[in-house]
Motif scaffolding. Structure first.
Motif: not given
Length: 261
Positions: A86-87, A89, A116-117, A144, A165
């Protein structure tokens, strides 16, 4: 006419307070080895026109203004990336794929209403050879903390973009799972325990969204083949299922959840 940086840029905030804070805290800070200066934009109207004319994103959240990629990538130059954390980019995605070749741009797909992704994205390369190299070398690599999957982009990089984002995020339906809104979207579920029934599969995936139907593949004699499909009411739900359940443990087995072409 050359696309070369002029050494300056604009950042648009959601409100004047944040803009004032940027001037107070970021003027004379270091960015890639150079002290930058930050002041109020004294020509906001002209700046917006310039952004639009240069293919930049006006009125975007902080950091979102950047060169907008073409609506459609050259055939064979874009790859689809799934199971993204999710985080992650667009910059993380771009940096990760640089080892495969020259990356023109990278985008993370996002929900149109929230930004939101969706846990997937696109990477466009300078040529088809680099894209093929990315599929060969970066599929199943870790980004990640998550094992991503990489395949050819079957929609040719076409998308409607939503600036969020720090980069242009895609709000098209997720490649390989149909269209958004009322479209039917299907995911493949692999490595199922052989005793799994379709009602169990449907119940499990209801946590991700509105399930229309679930099926477990069977041999001619009725025995489970250890995989199945789940159809959702929307692309958002299908993307959520992949993000939530790919790699998840179910009765001692690690599920493999992918877009169903």
């Amino acid at each position: 006419d050359t696309g070369r940086s002029k050494g300056c840029g604009l950042v648009v905030f959601a409100n004047a307070r944040d803009a004032a804070n940027a001037i107070a805290t970021l003027n004379d800070t270091d960015l890639k080895g150079r002290p930058i200066f930050v002041r109020e934009d004294r020509e906001p109207a002209a700046a917006t026109q310039t952004l639009s004319a240069r293919g930049l994103v006006p009125n975007a959240p902080v950091g979102a203004a950047r060169l907008r990629p073409e609506a459609t990538a050259a055939p064979g130059t874009s790859v689809y990336v799934g199971n993204i954390a999710w985080n992650v980019t667009w910059q993380d995605l771009k940096d990760h794929f640089k080892s495969a070749g020259t990356v023109l741009h990278a985008d993370v797909m996002a929900e149109a209403d929230t930004g939101r992704s969706k846990g997937c994205g696109l990477v466009v390369f300078a040529n088809a050879r680099d894209a093929e190299n990315a599929i060969a070398t970066l599929h199943d690599s870790e980004l990640k903390g998550r094992q991503i999957f990489v395949r050819e982009d079957r929609e040719g990089g076409s998308a409607v973009r939503n600036p969020l984002n720090g980069g242009a995020t895609l709000v098209r339906p997720m490649a390989g799972v149909g269209s958004g809104g009322g479209g039917v979207c299907k995911v493949f579920v692999g490595n199922l325990p052989f005793e799994t029934t379709w009602p169990q599969l449907k119940d499990i995936f209801r946590e991700a969204g509105n399930v229309i139907r679930a099926d477990v593949a069977q041999a001619a004699d009725g025995r489970s083949l250890g995989h199945g499909t789940v159809v959702f009411a929307s692309a958002v739900d299908a993307a959520n299922a992949i993000q939530r359940f790919n790699g998840a443990d179910f009765l001692g087995r690690s599920l493999k959840v992918l877009p169903q072409a």
